[in-house]
Each structure stands twice: as C-alpha cells, then as structure tokens.
Scaffold this active site. Sequence first.
Site, short mmCIF file in Angstrom:
data_model
loop_
_atom_site.label_atom_id
_atom_site.label_comp_id
_atom_site.label_asym_id
_atom_site.label_seq_id
_atom_site.Cartn_x
_atom_site.Cartn_y
_atom_site.Cartn_z
N TYR A 127 0.82 -20.53 -10.56
CA TYR A 127 1.29 -20.15 -11.91
C TYR A 127 1.78 -21.37 -12.69
CZ TYR A 127 1.84 -15.76 -9.25
OH TYR A 127 1.67 -14.67 -8.43
N TYR A 157 3.52 -4.33 -10.90
CA TYR A 157 2.86 -5.54 -10.40
C TYR A 157 2.48 -5.29 -8.95
CZ TYR A 157 2.01 -10.21 -8.64
OH TYR A 157 1.42 -11.29 -8.05
N ASP A 173 3.88 0.94 -2.94
CA ASP A 173 3.85 -0.51 -2.72
C ASP A 173 5.28 -0.96 -2.45
OD1 ASP A 173 3.86 -3.23 -2.89
OD2 ASP A 173 2.60 -3.37 -4.68
N LYS A 208 6.00 -9.55 2.63
CA LYS A 208 7.23 -10.30 2.32
C LYS A 208 8.24 -10.35 3.47
CE LYS A 208 6.95 -10.21 -2.69
NZ LYS A 208 6.73 -11.59 -3.02
N1 PLP Z 1 3.19 -5.98 -4.58
C1 PLP Z 1 4.44 -6.24 -4.96
C2 PLP Z 1 5.35 -5.10 -5.32
C3 PLP Z 1 4.90 -7.55 -5.04
O1 PLP Z 1 6.14 -7.79 -5.46
C4 PLP Z 1 4.02 -8.60 -4.68
C5 PLP Z 1 4.46 -9.99 -4.78
O2 PLP Z 1 5.41 -10.33 -5.44
C6 PLP Z 1 2.73 -8.29 -4.27
C7 PLP Z 1 2.34 -6.96 -4.23
C8 PLP Z 1 1.75 -9.37 -3.89
O3 PLP Z 1 2.12 -9.97 -2.69
P1 PLP Z 1 1.56 -11.42 -2.30
O4 PLP Z 1 2.17 -12.38 -3.26
O5 PLP Z 1 2.02 -11.62 -0.90
O6 PLP Z 1 0.09 -11.36 -2.40
#
Ligand code: PLP
Length: 416
Positions: free
Chosen positions: A13, A141, A235, A264
């Site tokens: 980014y 997101y 998610d 994470k």
């Molecule tokens: N889903 C959510 C809710 C997230 O916060 C993130 C990353 O911040 C992702 C998916 C994507 O994860 P990654 O960065 O490990 O690909």
Amino acid sequence: MTARDSHPLWRPYTQMKSAAPPLEAVATRGSRIVLADGRELIDGIASWWTAVHGYNHPHIAASVADQLAAMPHVMFGGLTHAPAERLAQRLTERLPGDLNHVFFTDSGSVAVEVALKMAVQLWLNRGKTGRTRVLAFRGGYHGDTMGAMSACDPEEGMHRRFGAYLPTQVFCELPRTADQEAALDAALARHRHELAAVIVEPLVQGAGGMLTHPPEVLATVARLARRHGLPLIADEIFTGFARTGTLFACEQAGIVPDILCLSKALTGGTMALAATVATTEIFSAFWSDDPAAALMHGPTFMANPLACAAANASLDLFETEPRLEQARAIATRLEDGLRPLARSPGVRAVRVLGAIGAVQFAEAPDLTALKQRLVARGVWVRPFGDILYLTPALTVPEDDLDRLIAAVVAETRALA
Ligand code: PLP
C-alpha cells in the site's frame, strides 16, 4: 534516484516514489518493537492485529523450535501430520455449533477466497447453477485477492481501480435500522436465485474504519440469510481469538455461521496460517462418489507444520493464560481513556469494543505527519483515513497501555 536503480523491495500500500523510508525493526519483545537505532516502540496495533500474546512468547517459540527440528514442512496432498490433525480438532471444539470441518490456507484473503469457492461450489454440487454472487456489506473489508476484493465495499478507495476486473457482488447496508433491515430482506429476496452466500465481518468492520455494530445486527443478518436459504460466511479474521472480548465475535450474537474464516491471531501472530471452517451441512455437499464434487483448492504451504505448531501453542495459551479477562480489562481502560474524547472538537466518534479502541476524526488528518509524531512519542500506531485506533496485544502491560492511550489522547487534542 530513479525507479530502476533503487528499491528491490516493493512495499505494501505504498507509493514507492514519495513514501518516507520505513523504520527498520531488528527485534520484538513483549509488546514492543526494537528499531535498528535502538529505540523501542510500544506496539499499539499488535502487528496488524495478530500478536495477541505479545511478541516472542516462549511457549510458542519452543513449540515452533521443536517442530522445526522434526519436520518444518511437508506437502499436504496425500499426507497428513499431527500438528494439523490436532489443530483442526481443537478448533472445532472451540468454535460454536457444528463448525466441524477445517480447511487450512496461508493468509486471510485466501481463507476468504476458499469460503467464496465453497459457497459457489456448494450450489453446483447441489445441482443448482447461476448462484455465483455474494451479498456483502458496505464498509466491509475481506482482503486483497480478486474474490476477496470483490466483497469489499466498492466505494472504498484501495480497490476501486480493480472494479472492472472483479465479479460484481450485491451490496447492502448493515441492518442497523428497521428500514435497513427491510432493504436487506428485499435485496435477498430479489437476488436470491443468483446469490451463493452472505458475507459479514461480525461486530466490527475493521479496515473499513473500525465500524462496530451491536450483536443484534449480526443476529439479524444471520436470521435473514437463513430465511432466504443462504449460507452465512463470518469473516472472523480480525475478530477471532478474543479481540472483541469473547473467543469469537459470533458468540456474542449467539449465532453459528455456515462458514467461518480465521487467520491473523490464529498462530498468536507468529506465522502465516489461515483456516476456513465449514459446518457439517456445508461439508456434506462435498461428500460424494463424484470426484468432481471435491473442493478444488490446495495451496503448496497448506497446513504448514510450523504454523500449525504455533497455532496449537497459541491455543494452549488461551487455556492457560487469562486472555479473555485481559481483553475485557483493556476494554475498560480504553473506554475510560478514549471515551472522553467524544466531546473534543474535531472528533466525530469514539468506538470501543473489547480490545479495540478507535477515534474517528471529523476530517482526515495529515497521516504522514501524524504517524511521525506518534513514533516520536515512542508508540507504534498506524492511523488510516480518518481513524486513529488501538488494538494492542492482550498481554500489553498497564503502563504501556496507558502510554498508548495518552499518545492517542494527546494527538487527538492537538488535531482539534
Ligand atoms: N478479512 C478481514 C476481516 C481482515 O481484517 C483482513 C486483513 O486485514 C483480511 C480478511 C485479509 O487478511 P490477509 O491480510 O491476511 O490476507
């Protein structure tokens, strides 16, 4: 300096031409990052929300070291191993309901891709074609890969350029009001024959701006998805593992999604690992005499033994150390420390949920200058857009947490 003769390393980014050079980290300790020049920064965001136990926890380090000596990696096609078997079993025991089937990948975005593929193939396996879209929420997101990007808020800046390349999804507001609930119900009814699933970030849309919603809103999403016969994908890549005050955010709404994504903090933030977990009903749609009904996905580093060992050690720590209590104690301190800012000029809102505290400004500040001032205060906090937020390690010492809160308060007041 030209683009050609510099920067072998391309950063995330980042406009490489104009961005300030990154700080060099040489070590981590507790909840701190040690820089090459000897400075120590208190990490206010636990390395993008991953390091729930702080850094360098000896139990995780020892487990990974043992695994490194025994078997750092082995392919997962046709082979299995105890770290993955044990982790899958333990995750299913801790997740709500009958989320009983774990598919490992190596990043959050790919966990979402797999969830989307599961949802689409689920309908094909049931003999129904045309179910290729998902309903997602504004402010959401879900990652940076193509399918995951397609489920992110399309108005949000970071992925807008790719719009033409992405599958077009159906977007709704989260049902915070009766009108929004009616609109969601109507959208589900209108699109149900082309929808494969509904995807939601439970209780907080993280990268969309730390936008929290009460458990009742999540319960409404789950109820409406069910009413229209659609699987719900939760998610929990950000919210999983105690960040919101319960081990999983879905628990607070008393719901069991059909598919749940984790990453994470799954390894305590030490290794790249993700999981897409499905209920028995979803899994059953892939259980067949037809080889073509199998889930067609399999990353090279799937279920990497080192990462699974780290995740097993991380789960041990959730059993032996008081992470949920720590998350709740952080919530109280964030509430006490940040809530008064809600009355400050220039502040639009303050939001606290579990170990997440966010200040939203009325106008986006100069982020580069703000980040530099935060570093000068000895803290590592990464504001984005109009949001300054804290998501520290759940083990952050009280003094460090107080310094993080003091830095946010001082910078917020300075911006007013
Ligand atoms: N889903 C959510 C809710 C997230 O916060 C993130 C990353 O911040 C992702 C998916 C994507 O994860 P990654 O960065 O490990 O690909």
